[in-house]
Design a protein around this motif. Structure first.
Motif, PDB file in Angstrom:
ATOM      1  N   ALA A  93      84.835 -19.389  84.126  1.00  0.00           N
ATOM      2  CA  ALA A  93      84.716 -20.589  84.885  1.00  0.00           C
ATOM      3  C   ALA A  93      86.008 -21.371  85.024  1.00  0.00           C
ATOM      4  CB  ALA A  93      83.742 -21.623  84.506  1.00  0.00           C
ATOM      5  N   LEU A  94      86.838 -21.520  84.020  1.00  0.00           N
ATOM      6  CA  LEU A  94      88.045 -22.092  83.867  1.00  0.00           C
ATOM      7  C   LEU A  94      89.043 -21.269  84.624  1.00  0.00           C
ATOM      8  CD1 LEU A  94      88.203 -23.891  80.428  1.00  0.00           C
ATOM      9  CD2 LEU A  94      87.860 -24.924  82.633  1.00  0.00           C
ATOM     10  N   HIS A  95      88.988 -19.877  84.593  1.00  0.00           N
ATOM     11  CA  HIS A  95      89.817 -19.009  85.129  1.00  0.00           C
ATOM     12  C   HIS A  95      89.796 -18.975  86.692  1.00  0.00           C
ATOM     13  CE1 HIS A  95      92.278 -15.611  86.067  1.00  0.00           C
ATOM     14  NE2 HIS A  95      91.321 -14.955  87.180  1.00  0.00           N
ATOM     15  N   GLU A  96      88.661 -19.286  87.245  1.00  0.00           N
ATOM     16  CA  GLU A  96      88.692 -19.407  88.586  1.00  0.00           C
ATOM     17  C   GLU A  96      89.063 -20.926  88.971  1.00  0.00           C
ATOM     18  OE1 GLU A  96      87.923 -17.004  90.711  1.00  0.00           O
ATOM     19  OE2 GLU A  96      87.445 -15.637  89.052  1.00  0.00           O
ATOM     20  N   THR A  97      88.996 -21.787  88.343  1.00  0.00           N
ATOM     21  CA  THR A  97      89.025 -23.309  89.043  1.00  0.00           C
ATOM     22  C   THR A  97      90.536 -23.732  88.449  1.00  0.00           C
ATOM     23  OG1 THR A  97      88.007 -24.165  87.070  1.00  0.00           O
ATOM     24  CG2 THR A  97      86.889 -23.775  89.137  1.00  0.00           C
ATOM     25  N   MET A  98      91.229 -22.690  87.572  1.00  0.00           N
ATOM     26  CA  MET A  98      92.548 -23.149  87.051  1.00  0.00           C
ATOM     27  C   MET A  98      93.551 -22.212  87.611  1.00  0.00           C
ATOM     28  SD  MET A  98      91.690 -25.154  83.234  1.00  0.00           S
ATOM     29  CE  MET A  98      93.471 -26.209  83.604  1.00  0.00           C
ATOM     30  N   GLU A  99      93.786 -21.268  86.804  1.00  0.00           N
ATOM     31  CA  GLU A  99      94.928 -20.120  87.090  1.00  0.00           C
ATOM     32  C   GLU A  99      94.702 -19.838  88.558  1.00  0.00           C
ATOM     33  OE1 GLU A  99      93.153 -19.955  84.412  1.00  0.00           O
ATOM     34  OE2 GLU A  99      94.338 -19.191  82.743  1.00  0.00           O
ATOM     35  N   ALA A 100      93.484 -19.507  89.023  1.00  0.00           N
ATOM     36  CA  ALA A 100      93.142 -19.044  90.318  1.00  0.00           C
ATOM     37  C   ALA A 100      93.454 -19.852  91.266  1.00  0.00           C
ATOM     38  CB  ALA A 100      91.935 -18.349  90.492  1.00  0.00           C
ATOM     39  N   ALA A 101      92.915 -21.231  91.061  1.00  0.00           N
ATOM     40  CA  ALA A 101      93.085 -22.072  92.002  1.00  0.00           C
ATOM     41  C   ALA A 101      94.514 -22.591  92.132  1.00  0.00           C
ATOM     42  CB  ALA A 101      92.177 -23.388  91.484  1.00  0.00           C
ATOM     43  N   PHE A 102      95.196 -22.594  91.145  1.00  0.00           N
ATOM     44  CA  PHE A 102      96.638 -23.002  91.025  1.00  0.00           C
ATOM     45  C   PHE A 102      97.613 -22.071  91.788  1.00  0.00           C
ATOM     46  CE2 PHE A 102     100.751 -22.830  89.230  1.00  0.00           C
ATOM     47  CZ  PHE A 102     101.419 -24.371  89.348  1.00  0.00           C
ATOM     48  N   VAL A 179      91.491 -30.842  86.299  1.00  0.00           N
ATOM     49  CA  VAL A 179      92.714 -30.865  85.428  1.00  0.00           C
ATOM     50  C   VAL A 179      93.795 -30.240  86.303  1.00  0.00           C
ATOM     51  CG1 VAL A 179      93.835 -29.818  83.361  1.00  0.00           C
ATOM     52  CG2 VAL A 179      91.521 -30.972  83.325  1.00  0.00           C
ATOM     53  N   THR A 180      93.402 -29.041  87.177  1.00  0.00           N
ATOM     54  CA  THR A 180      94.177 -28.320  87.597  1.00  0.00           C
ATOM     55  C   THR A 180      95.247 -29.013  88.721  1.00  0.00           C
ATOM     56  OG1 THR A 180      93.071 -26.466  87.751  1.00  0.00           O
ATOM     57  CG2 THR A 180      94.716 -26.374  89.320  1.00  0.00           C
ATOM     58  N   PHE A 189     100.310 -24.600  81.652  1.00  0.00           N
ATOM     59  CA  PHE A 189      98.946 -23.986  80.967  1.00  0.00           C
ATOM     60  C   PHE A 189      98.813 -23.634  79.376  1.00  0.00           C
ATOM     61  CE2 PHE A 189      98.419 -22.759  85.494  1.00  0.00           C
ATOM     62  CZ  PHE A 189      96.985 -23.106  85.759  1.00  0.00           C
ATOM     63  N   GLN A 190     100.186 -23.767  78.797  1.00  0.00           N
ATOM     64  CA  GLN A 190     100.376 -23.759  77.467  1.00  0.00           C
ATOM     65  C   GLN A 190      99.603 -24.840  76.661  1.00  0.00           C
ATOM     66  OE1 GLN A 190     104.449 -22.940  75.984  1.00  0.00           O
ATOM     67  NE2 GLN A 190     104.892 -22.293  78.053  1.00  0.00           N
ATOM     68  N   TYR A 191      99.669 -26.014  77.544  1.00  0.00           N
ATOM     69  CA  TYR A 191      99.007 -27.337  76.991  1.00  0.00           C
ATOM     70  C   TYR A 191      97.358 -27.221  77.141  1.00  0.00           C
ATOM     71  CZ  TYR A 191     103.580 -29.187  77.376  1.00  0.00           C
ATOM     72  OH  TYR A 191     104.990 -29.485  77.352  1.00  0.00           O
ATOM     73  N   VAL A 192      97.047 -26.539  78.008  1.00  0.00           N
ATOM     74  CA  VAL A 192      95.410 -26.080  78.295  1.00  0.00           C
ATOM     75  C   VAL A 192      95.128 -25.345  77.091  1.00  0.00           C
ATOM     76  CG1 VAL A 192      93.636 -25.004  79.767  1.00  0.00           C
ATOM     77  CG2 VAL A 192      95.790 -26.524  80.749  1.00  0.00           C
ATOM     78  N   GLN A 193      95.749 -24.225  76.786  1.00  0.00           N
ATOM     79  CA  GLN A 193      95.610 -23.177  75.668  1.00  0.00           C
ATOM     80  C   GLN A 193      95.396 -24.197  74.309  1.00  0.00           C
ATOM     81  OE1 GLN A 193      94.199 -20.308  75.659  1.00  0.00           O
ATOM     82  NE2 GLN A 193      94.259 -20.713  77.948  1.00  0.00           N
TER      83      GLN A 193
END
Length: 272
Positions: A93-102, A179-180, A189-193
């Motif tokens: 879920a986070l991949h689709e709404t964070m990296e992909a959305a960004f 968050v994105t 994204f390092q802070y997200v990790q």
């Protein structure tokens, strides 16, 4: 000013006379069309590869040394598997709404283009969260098939983990999309990790919360992944308790709040 300024520009406005949630289904269909070359099993494989490795190395390997988990009376691998299932759904879920959305907003300017159609900002937000939920469900189905093949599903209640996975995908997908809007570049994204990795390690993925002192237990019980794991673990092991309703309510509230914040933030990013 918002951290993300990429949606600024003339001509981007909500189209009049369109329902407030209009266009969400169109965005969902678009995402399905883009991924039409990938079967659901291929998409699931991408998401479950890492957690399956954890399951084999820790759940099965270490499980031979640990035996049954005290207070739960199931094998260690059966205990770990639902935790990894919840983690896999969260990550999907986070991949689709964070990296992909960004990527869509920063490099493709996809959302900016969509908003000159009848699709509204609400449609974008709801559509992306719905897509994150669907991806989480596909991941859950794939992982459930794997752990069933390993003999790690002791109860038919495990089927209830699939609708529960939709709830987990909703909660994390909505918050991830919110968050994105604060992400300034890939380095952020390092802070997200920095948040996700400790949560993965300490949110009872690999051991029960009772191993911690009471003060630490209280902190762990505030973590969203803890409630996702508790919900899916309880259903997977057939331990249906009132505490599952608390975890479900936590995720519902988290998802609704995330959706509200995401709607406001994306309106600011894309329309101002």
């Amino acid at each position: 000013m918002s951290a993300l300024k990429l949606g600024e520009g003339p001509g981007i406005r909500d189209v009049p006379h369109v329902p407030r949630a209009g266009g969400a289904h169109l965005l969902l269909l678009r995402n399905l069309w883009v991924h039409k070359g990938h079967s659901p099993w291929t998409m699931a494989l991408y998401s479950i590869f890492e957690p399956v490795l954890y399951l084999l190395a820790i759940g099965v390997g270490v499980g031979r040394l640990v035996g049954d988990v005290a207070g739960v009376d199931v094998g260690y691998a059966s205990f770990v598997a639902p935790g990894l299932l919840a983690t896999a759904v969260m990550n999907s879920a986070l991949h689709e709404t964070m990296e992909a959305a960004f990527t869509k907003v920063r490099y493709d300017r996809f959302y900016q283009s969509v908003l000159v159609t009848p699709v509204t900002v609400t449609g974008v937000v709801v559509g992306e969260v719905a897509w994150a939920m669907l991806r989480g469900l596909i991941t859950a189905v794939g992982f459930l098939v794997v752990i069933t093949a390993f003999g790690l599903v002791p109860s038919a209640w495990a089927l209830a983990t699939l609708p529960a996975a939709l709830l987990v995908g909703f909660a994390f997908g909505a918050c991830g999309l919110a968050v994105t809007t604060y992400i300034r570049g890939w380095h952020d994204f390092q802070y997200v990790q920095l948040v996700l990795l400790p949560m993965f390690l300490f949110a009872t993925t690999f051991y029960p919360v009772t191993v911690y002192p009471r003060v630490v237990q209280f902190v762990v019980e505030l973590l969203p992944l803890y409630h996702a794991i508790q919900l899916l673990r309880g259903l997977a092991l057939g331990r249906i308790e009132p505490a599952l309703l608390v975890s479900a309510a936590y995720l519902v509230i988290m998802g609704v709040l995330g959706l509200v914040v995401a709607r406001r933030r994306w309106t600011r990013v894309l329309l101002h």
